[in-house]
Design an enzyme around this catalytic site. Structure first.
Site, PDB file in Angstrom:
ATOM      1  N   GLU A  43       0.830  -1.214   0.000  1.00  0.00           N
ATOM      2  CA  GLU A  43       0.000   0.000   0.000  1.00  0.00           C
ATOM      3  C   GLU A  43       0.866   1.267   0.000  1.00  0.00           C
ATOM      4  O   GLU A  43       0.624   2.194   0.783  1.00  0.00           O
ATOM      5  CB  GLU A  43      -0.934  -0.006   1.215  1.00  0.00           C
ATOM      6  CG  GLU A  43      -1.975  -1.108   1.169  1.00  0.00           C
ATOM      7  CD  GLU A  43      -2.996  -1.029   2.295  1.00  0.00           C
ATOM      8  OE1 GLU A  43      -4.183  -1.229   2.036  1.00  0.00           O
ATOM      9  OE2 GLU A  43      -2.578  -0.757   3.442  1.00  0.00           O
ATOM     10  N   GLU A  91      -6.824  -7.534  -0.926  1.00  0.00           N
ATOM     11  CA  GLU A  91      -7.354  -7.485   0.429  1.00  0.00           C
ATOM     12  C   GLU A  91      -8.837  -7.160   0.374  1.00  0.00           C
ATOM     13  O   GLU A  91      -9.224  -6.015   0.170  1.00  0.00           O
ATOM     14  CB  GLU A  91      -6.628  -6.434   1.282  1.00  0.00           C
ATOM     15  CG  GLU A  91      -5.181  -6.766   1.571  1.00  0.00           C
ATOM     16  CD  GLU A  91      -4.538  -5.784   2.558  1.00  0.00           C
ATOM     17  OE1 GLU A  91      -5.290  -5.039   3.221  1.00  0.00           O
ATOM     18  OE2 GLU A  91      -3.295  -5.771   2.650  1.00  0.00           O
TER      19      GLU A  91
END
Length: 658
Positions: free
Chosen positions: A189, A268
């Site tokens: 991320e 995710e």
């Protein structure tokens, strides 16, 4: 599927490799292909470092029984290189380090293959994961001017050294070499680090990509971010994947527009959420979980369930957040030791209604017929008999048995102590002791800046700071929220006294902007003063509670149960036939942590929501099992057990049971 059908069907590995291995996972078409065959990824996250290794096979088999064909895991740098230049991949024989048993990554990856699961590996170097410091080793903070998570050559030197060790172990386990790993993530991320008005450091991502390739990583590489946050953490020639919980159509439409000719992958899909202390336990509606998972598959997307099984933040390894935009600890939010996550499998491995949803959805959308095992039986748990607390050690007792005491003119952070082969102190507690000091009645102690993260004040071994009573106390002296905090030291006059400031590292922040990774712990933001006079010439004592040291502690005393920080001891005697999983009930205790047979098991803090600590049977053995409890304030005179977790936030009276 019945047993007869399963005997006819091929395994997952047989299906994809029966004719030999010619290629790995490919993203060159709108659908993934593995070894030339169409492949829809049904994956779930399982962090080997959050699950006792005796239960790895049980959890992996539950994944496969749910219809998953892949398991995803992070690799936390801080546990694999706990000291600068000292590596631990679970193959040490001396067993002096209590966490080594969790670190056989190679064994975990091979076990996944035995259980007919492929692997997605996310090696970092930063992982987030609600894990202490996002998996980064705290000794990096000792390196002057080093810029974490950037293309800074100082940082990349340490990353490359670590990756050479790590990748040498996992390279032979890649799919195209006959192993389990089909893909590797670059960082984690990275788009979230972007600060307004500053360009993102894509050179860092390129450097990581090159390090992977130069160390013989040949499988598919990818990045992951939330599409609505943009794709600034991605690279043009690398597969981008999506992270989200809601708004599936918006997120996947953006991902499809970003790379129209590549497969969609939700790296995710957040099945639940994690808990901070003082919050209510997070629970995600079953219907919403089901509908979004259906939407993902209707978009012809692969998925990874984060988490499929959360596990536990053992010991001192819980992470934290910083609320707001500050970087000085004001908005500090530590995570609980339980990482239950309201996932399809509970922290203890129990099945939930979400697990049944996963079984149904994977069966409906699976396009290949392969063997699938039946779900393993549930694990039995016992509430053992209550235990009486039999012994205690005071802070002074602990200091007298400390292996190292450092003389320092000023208070300094844990990380800058010259201990652990010049790696500093990473976890636990640190005591700042001032000896032979006169303290007049009504004196005011002041700590400049903010405490990182809690502090207890003792004079001559007696607690003079406030005993914790309610969440409102966190806004006052002794905690991170108050800047330049002061404490009236009472009405007594002291001569040649000993002043102790016992400071706790409650977990380094694992997520945020780059400037929020200034994660020093202890007292370091300013001076300590009494009546506006700076106090110098301290003795600094690290209390790390490592296995070897706690096992050597002696001179235990009959418990006084006096207020203030103490280490208490009791023992659980078991017959070999009676050992099973259990929970330690935090009822009657205030704040601290538990050690079972030398292993730091769990923190506790009565504000909740976590009110019981999971104790897997493999931590116990026949005979006497030593249990130590470090309590900050007022202890219970007994330790109790229960069979189920429970979550309660202090003051609201609402209990949410798993």
């Amino acid at each position: 599927m019945g047993d007869d059908t399963d005997n006819i069907l091929p395994t997952l590995y047989d299906y994809f490799t029966a004719d030999g291995i010619r290629s790995g996972l490919s993203d060159q078409e709108p659908n993934f292909k593995l070894n030339g065959k169409k492949f829809k990824i049904f994956s779930g996250a399982l962090h080997y470092f959050r699950v006792h290794p005796v239960y790895w096979r049980d959890r992996l088999r539950k994944y496969r029984a749910a219809g998953l064909n892949c398991v995803e895991t992070y690799v936390p740098w801080n546990v694999h290189e706990p000291k600068d230049g000292t590596f631990d991949f679970g193959q040490n024989d001396n067993n002096e380090r209590d966490f080594s048993l969790f670190l056989d990554l190679v064994g975990f990856l091979k076990l996944a293959q035995e259980e007919d699961l492929l692997v997605i590996l996310r090696p970092g170097p930063y992982i987030c994961a609600e894990w202490e410091f996002g998996g980064l080793p705290s000794w990096l903070l000792r390196q002057k001017d080093l810029k974490i998570r950037t293309s800074d050559t100082k940082f990349l030197f340490y990353v490359e050294r670590y990756f050479k060790k790590l990748l040498a172990l996992v390279s032979p386990l890649q799919f195209t070499k006959g192993g389990s790993i089909i893909a590797f993530q670059i960082e984690n991320e990275y788009g979230n680090v972007k600060e307004e008005g500053k360009p993102i450091d894509t050179a860092y991502l390129e450097a990581l990509k090159n390090i992977l390739r130069e160390n013989d990583i040949v499988e598919l590489l990818f990045t992951s971010d939330s599409p609505t946050a943009g794709f600034q953490g991605s690279l043009p020639d690398i597969l981008a994947t999506a992270n989200f919980q809601e708004d599936c159509a918006i997120e996947l439409a953006l991902l499809k527009a970003h790379q129209p000719n590549k497969p969609l992958m939700v790296m995710e899909y957040w099945t639940g959420w994690f808990d901070h202390y003082t919050e209510k336990h997070h629970e995600r509606n079953l219907g919403k979980f089901d509908s979004v998972l259906e939407d993902i598959l209707m978009w012809n997307s692969s998925f990874n369930l984060y988490m499929m099984h959360g596990g536990t933040n053992w010991g001192f390894y819980n992470g934290a957040n910083i609320f707001g935009t500050g970087a000085d600890n004001a908005g500090f939010q530590p995570d609980t030791s339980s990482y239950d996550y309201d996932a399809p499998l509970c922290e203890n491995g129990d099945y939930t209604d979400k697990y049944v949803v996963v079984q149904r959805v994977t069966a409906e959308y699976n396009e290949i017929y392969i063997r699938q095992p039946p779900p393993p039986p549930a694990t039995f748990r016992t509430a053992y008999q209550d235990l009486e607390i039999t012994e205690e050690l005071s802070v002074n007792d602990l200091i007298s048995q400390s292996e190292e005491i450092i003389d320092s003119k000023n208070v300094i952070s844990m990380e800058n102590l010259d201990i652990n082969n010049h790696s500093g102190q990473s976890y636990g507690y640190i005591v700042y002791r001032k000896e032979n000091i006169d303290i007049k009645s009504g004196s005011i102690l002041k700590i400049e800046g903010r405490v990182c993260d809690t502090v207890l004040v003792l004079i001559n071994g007696k607690l003079v700071s406030k005993v914790f009573e309610s969440e409102a106390d966190i806004n006052g002296f002794g905690y991170w929220r108050l800047k330049d905090s002061t404490l009236n030291l009472g009405t007594e006059n002291y001569f040649s006294a000993t002043l102790d400031l016992v400071v706790e590292n409650f977990g380094r922040v694992n997520y945020g902007k780059l400037y929020q990774f200034n994660q020093y712990k202890g007292l370091w933001q300013g001076n300590v003063l009494i009546n506006d006079q700076v106090i110098n010439d301290w003795k600094i004592v690290p209390l790390q509670f490592d296995k070897k040291w706690t096992g050597s502690l002696s001179n235990w005393r009959t418990p006084t149960f006096a207020p203030g920080p103490r280490l208490y001891r009791t023992s659980l005697n078991l017959d070999s036939e009676s050992i099973s999983d259990t929970y330690i009930d935090f009822k009657g205790w205030n704040k601290g942590f538990l050690i079972v047979n030398g292993f730091i098991l769990s923190r506790f803090f009565k504000v909740g929501p976590q009110q019981a600590g999971y104790l897997p049977a493999p931590f116990l053995h026949k005979g006497d099992n030593e249990i130590l409890i470090f309590e900050h304030f007022v202890p219970s005179k007994r330790l109790c057990f229960c069979t189920d977790p429970y979550f309660e936030t202090l003051g609201d009276g609402k209990v949410l049971r798993s």
